[in-house]
Structures are given as structure tokens and as C-alpha cells.
Design a protein around this motif. Structure first.
Motif, mmCIF file in Angstrom:
data_model
loop_
_atom_site.group_PDB
_atom_site.id
_atom_site.type_symbol
_atom_site.label_atom_id
_atom_site.label_comp_id
_atom_site.label_asym_id
_atom_site.label_seq_id
_atom_site.Cartn_x
_atom_site.Cartn_y
_atom_site.Cartn_z
ATOM 1 N N ASN A 136 0.848 -1.194 0.000
ATOM 2 C CA ASN A 136 0.000 0.000 0.000
ATOM 3 C C ASN A 136 0.887 1.249 0.000
ATOM 4 O O ASN A 136 2.109 1.144 0.107
ATOM 5 N N ALA A 137 0.290 2.409 -0.146
ATOM 6 C CA ALA A 137 1.089 3.634 -0.285
ATOM 7 C C ALA A 137 0.553 4.737 0.630
ATOM 8 O O ALA A 137 -0.097 5.675 0.175
ATOM 9 N N PRO A 138 0.834 4.639 1.943
ATOM 10 C CA PRO A 138 0.364 5.675 2.864
ATOM 11 C C PRO A 138 1.007 7.030 2.537
ATOM 12 O O PRO A 138 2.132 7.087 2.036
ATOM 13 N N THR A 139 0.278 8.097 2.827
ATOM 14 C CA THR A 139 0.824 9.434 2.550
ATOM 15 C C THR A 139 1.492 10.030 3.790
ATOM 16 O O THR A 139 1.827 11.204 3.808
ATOM 17 N N GLY A 140 1.664 9.249 4.823
ATOM 18 C CA GLY A 140 2.341 9.722 6.027
ATOM 19 C C GLY A 140 2.506 8.573 7.001
ATOM 20 O O GLY A 140 2.263 7.415 6.656
ATOM 21 N N GLY A 141 2.912 8.922 8.226
ATOM 22 C CA GLY A 141 3.101 7.884 9.233
ATOM 23 C C GLY A 141 4.382 7.107 9.008
ATOM 24 O O GLY A 141 5.267 7.535 8.258
ATOM 25 N N PHE A 142 4.458 5.944 9.640
ATOM 26 C CA PHE A 142 5.721 5.184 9.672
ATOM 27 C C PHE A 142 5.675 3.863 8.901
ATOM 28 O O PHE A 142 6.712 3.248 8.709
ATOM 29 N N PHE A 143 4.469 3.384 8.509
ATOM 30 C CA PHE A 143 4.359 1.966 8.128
ATOM 31 C C PHE A 143 3.786 1.714 6.737
ATOM 32 O O PHE A 143 2.855 2.404 6.313
ATOM 33 N N VAL A 144 4.375 0.680 6.084
ATOM 34 C CA VAL A 144 3.870 0.187 4.800
ATOM 35 C C VAL A 144 3.658 -1.322 4.961
ATOM 36 O O VAL A 144 4.454 -1.992 5.629
ATOM 37 N N VAL A 145 2.588 -1.834 4.364
ATOM 38 C CA VAL A 145 2.354 -3.282 4.410
ATOM 39 C C VAL A 145 2.643 -3.884 3.039
ATOM 40 O O VAL A 145 2.083 -3.433 2.032
ATOM 41 N N VAL A 146 3.526 -4.879 3.015
ATOM 42 C CA VAL A 146 3.888 -5.559 1.770
ATOM 43 C C VAL A 146 3.235 -6.940 1.771
ATOM 44 O O VAL A 146 3.316 -7.667 2.766
#
Ligand SMILES: Cc1ncc(COP(=O)(O)O)c(C=O)c1O
Length: 462
Positions: free
Chosen positions: A371-381
Motif C-alpha cells: 500500500n502507499a500511505p501518505t504519512g506515518g511510519f508503516f507500509v504493508v507488503v
């Protein structure tokens, strides 16, 4: 850690046997939720040379001991100059036992008004030892008997799951979906709980850059959530440690939208100040009717729990955080401009790095997606094979890269093929090194010939 040779009992000095089998201790101690953090820390400590995408710690690059002294001075000046305290009173404020609900509640209220548009009565704020104590106190308060359950958007932060477990409050999962909460599932779970003669007391969620999913809730979903929760009669527990780190569009928190005292806001200064201070807070302005007809704030009940847990939150740590708020005109968004730029830059680098190493996700040609969050610390692969603890350990040992299996955030009931990558603590160039190693691990796992995966450089520990 376990030691060998135990038989399950233990002889006291006078020869009496204490019943100290694990089965005789509180049930939470056998719960994997309480082992998650230890396990991840333990693997990280065994492979200090590994690049770690596992930790959601803040960057250490701006830590400075001189700032601790500075902030305490700023806070003491505020006590004497603004509040008119004598030197003796200032000394007492910092050195003595303190007010159970905290001493920086007024400053936190001003910060919430400045940065979050939340209008909070300072008396409704309880300053706690991190978010963690606030979460435990709320869970303890809401768990009156065996009928009580907590709903929580899944996947969920293990600190929440563990605190609820310590308080014997069962957690019922609610699907997140792409919008951060599936409102039909929320209503469904609340209905199922009621049909089983249970009481769904509240729903825990993280509307901004959730840990672990990275997902944020669109504003219309927040508004609808408040309506649905009101109809269902469940409180909302809003956890918001990452909302400050956005790329320009700062969405209103649930608490800012809350007109009916439906939201208990759980705050933490772990990422916006520093985690070593261990300062968090709850805004609990709900009205609680007493048996004698009196009405008190939920905050006052949380304070009773706190008085028997930690007595009061350390004054020196509160003074440092209070001084930081004062020094930056009550805006942590302003205080964190450098940090936010770092986190957004790291996030961009991580997302670009994934796209260059696993091309074709948009066209569905890559076996790896994220996914491609626009902020924060985390990405889920999402991977085409199980990303479990065993693979994480192999990844650390053989490839020199750490990440967090998502199954930890599903209490082992999901997320088996997903990994959480955190980008907050790494120096930017380490993100590329880590991704090369991660890509090498994925390539080897797929037999080295998967389409849509480019060979990295510098894979392995070297
Ligand atoms: C979802 C979530 N809530 C709260 C916190 C902060 O907790 P604390 O203030 O206890 O350090 C964290 C830190 O990792 C977190 O990820």
C-alpha cells in the motif's frame, strides 16, 4: 527467556513448596500478544548488523541531551513567571509526589486546541505513563464483568491487544477494509456480541496512519463512524500517535468531530517528543453517573486506577514534555518539522524503492504488492509466500534485514503473507540497502526466476 531444570514448583526457605507453575499465573501470561514485543526485540538484538524495517521507533538523529535541560528550564520559568509559583513550590512540583491526573494537563489542552482543533477540558485529561497506561486504565475501567468485550479494528497494535488481555477484556476484531474501518462489520460484530448477551463497550481504532496497516480514514467515513457508533451505543477509543506526520492534508481527528462525548482520545508523546519520557494521556470527558446520583468524568475513574498503578506520572518527564510544548507555542507540528520531513522523505524512498525492485504492481504483473500511505511510519507488503516468524528470523540471519510479520497484529489469525515495513528510524541510505536485501530474500524464496523482480545490489550481509 526460559531457564532449564525447572520442575514447575519451587521450594521456599522453610521447605514449603510454592505453586509457581505457569498455569497458576494470570492467563494473560500465556497469551502470544504479551510475547510479541519481546520476540521481535530478541531477534533484533541477535542480529545487530541487520537493517531493521521492524521498529517503529522515532529517528534518533535529532536527540540532544541539552534539550532536556532547556525544556525543564522553560517549564520551571512557566511555573514561576506565568503561574506565580514560589521557588519552594517549583521545587515541590518537580521533586515531590504529584497530582494523580498530571501536572501538564493545561498545556496538553492548549496543544490539542492548537494542532488538532480539539477543545478539551483540562480536568478531563489524565497524563499517563505512555499511551500504554492510558489504554490499560480504559480497558480496566470498561471491563466490569464477563459480559464486556472490546471491538477493535483489525489488524491492531499489540500494545492495545496486550493491555486488553491484562484487563481480562476480550477483543473482537472488526475489519479495517480500505477506509480504515468496515462499518457494516462494526455493526455486525456489535450485533453478534449483543445476541450472545455480551456488552460491546467500545471500539478501538486509529484513524490516522494506523499501526500496522498505514491506512487513514477519509473524513466522510469518520463522520459516519461517529453516527454508527452512537447508534450502536459503543464508545470509540481513538489512538493517534502518528497523525502529526502527514504530507499536508491534516484530517480532523474523531475527537475534533465528536459532539457527544463519544470518543476517548488516547494520546502519546512517544513519537512527537520522545519515547524515553514515557508520557501519554487520555482525554476522557464522558459523564459517569455515580450510584449516589453524582456525576463525574470518566477521567476521574481512570485516575483512581492510575493512583494504584503508578501513583502519578513522573513530574520530571512531564516537565520536559511541558517545556517542549511551551517552547514551540503548543504546536508539535511546528516542533517536528525536521522529523516530519525526514519521515516523509523516508516513506517516499521506501515506496519508490519497492516500485523499482518489484516493478509491475499496478499492472498486476508483480507477485509482490504494497500500500502507499501518505504519512506515518508503516507500509504493508503482501508476498506470494508465508511471511512468518521463521522467515523473519531467516531474513535477519541470512540476508541481514528485519521486518515484522503482520500475523503478530492479527493475534495469529491472519496476515500470514504480509510484512510490515517501518521506515522511521533508518537513515535514508539504509532504506536502499535494506530493500536490496529484502528483494534478494524474496527472489531466493521464489526460486530466483520470478517475473517483476529486479536484482538488487549489495544483497546479503557482506
Ligand atoms: C499504535 C500505537 N499507539 C501508541 C503508541 C505509543 O505508545 P507509548 O506512548 O506507550 O510509547 C505506539 C508506539 O509504537 C503505537 O504504535
Amino acid at each position: 527467556m526460559s531457564v532449564s531444570g525447572g520442575t514447575g514448583g519451587c521450594a521456599g526457605a522453610g521447605g514449603a513448596a510454592f505453586d509457581l507453575t505457569a498455569a497458576s499465573l494470570h492467563g494473560s501470561l500465556a497469551d502470544p500478544a504479551l510475547e510479541s514485543m519481546n520476540f521481535l526485540n530478541e531477534v533484533a538484538s541477535r542480529y545487530p548488523g541487520a537493517v531493521s524495517f521492524a521498529s517503529g521507533r522515532p529517528t534518533e538523529d535529532f536527540f540532544d541531551v541539552a534539550l532536556l535541560h532547556h525544556y525543564i528550564e522553560v517549564y520551571c520559568r512557566y511555573l514561576s513567571d506565568d503561574l506565580g509559583l514560589t521557588q519552594e513550590q517549583v521545587n515541590r512540583t518537580l521533586f515531590q509526589y504529584g497530582r494523580t491526573k498530571g501536572i501538564i494537563h493545561e498545556l496538553i489542552a492548549r496543544y490539542l486546541a492548537t494542532d488538532e482543533g480539539i477543545s478539551a477540558d483540562p480536568e478531563a485529561i489524565v497524563v499517563t505513563v505512555g499511551y500504554q497506561e492510558a489504554m490499560f486504565a480504559v480497558a480496566r475501567a470498561l471491563r466490569a464483568d464477563d459480559r464486556d468485550v472490546l471491538l477493535a479494528v483489525w489488524p491492531a497494535y499489540v500494545g492495545m491487544t496486550g493491555a486488553a488481555r491484562l484487563a481480562d477484556l476480550p477483543v473482537w476484531p472488526v475489519r479495517s477494509g480500505p477506509d480504515g474501518v468496515d462499518l457494516d462489520d462494526l455493526a455486525g460484530q456489535a450485533g453478534r456480541a449483543r445476541a450472545a448477551a455480551l456488552r460491546p463497550r467500545a471500539c478501538y481504532l486509529m484513524p490516522d496512519f494506523a499501526n500496522p496497516s498505514g491506512v487513514s480514514m477519509p473524513v466522510p467515513v469518520r463522520e459516519r463512524l461517529l453516527e454508527v457508533a452512537g447508534e450502536l451505543g459503543v464508545l470509540l477509543l481513538e489512538d493517534n500517535p502518528y497523525g502529526t506526520f502527514h504530507s499536508g492534508s491534516h484530517l480532523p481527528t474523531l475527537k475534533a468531530l465528536d459532539k457527544n462525548r463519544q470518543v476517548v482520545y488516547l494520546g502519546s508523546f512517544a513519537k512527537t517528543a520522545f519515547p524515553g519520557a514515557r508520557i501519554g494521556y487520555a482525554v476522557a470527558d464522558q459523564l459517569v453517573a455515580g450510584t449516589d446520583g453524582s456525576v463525574s468524568l470518566l477521567a476521574d475513574y481512570l485516575s483512581r486506577i492510575k493512583s494504584m498503578l503508578t501513583v502519578n506520572t513522573p513530574s520530571v518527564a512531564q516537565a520536559v514534555v511541558g517545556g517542549k510544548l511551551l517552547a514551540h507555542g503548543f504546536s508539535l507540528a511546528r516542533a517536528n518539522e525536521r522529523e516530519t520531513a525526514r519521515y516523509l522523505g523516508n516513506m517516499r524512498r521506501l515506496l519508490d524503492g519497492l516500485a523499482s525492485r518489484f516493478p509491475g504492481q499496478d499492472g498486476g504483473r508483480s507477485p509482490v504488492s504494497w500500500n502507499a500511505p501518505t504519512g506515518g511510519f508503516f507500509v504493508v507488503v503482501t508476498l506470494p509466500f508465508d511471511a512468518d516468524d521463521e522467515l523473519m528470523e531467516l531474513s535477519a540471519r541470512k540476508y541481514g534485514v528485519l521486518w515484522t510479520p503482520m500475523s503478530h497484529f492479527y493475534a495469529g489469525q491472519g496476515g500470514l503473507r504480509q510484512a510490515r515495513l517501518a521506515c522511521s528510524q533508518l537513515p535514508p541510505e539504509q532504506i536502499d540497502v535494506g530493500l536490496d536485501r529484502f528483494a534478494a530474500m524474496v527472489r531466493d524464496r521464489l526460486g530466483g526466476s520470478a517475473p517483476g523482480i529486479r536484482a538488487g545490489t549489495g544483497a546479503g550481509l557482506g
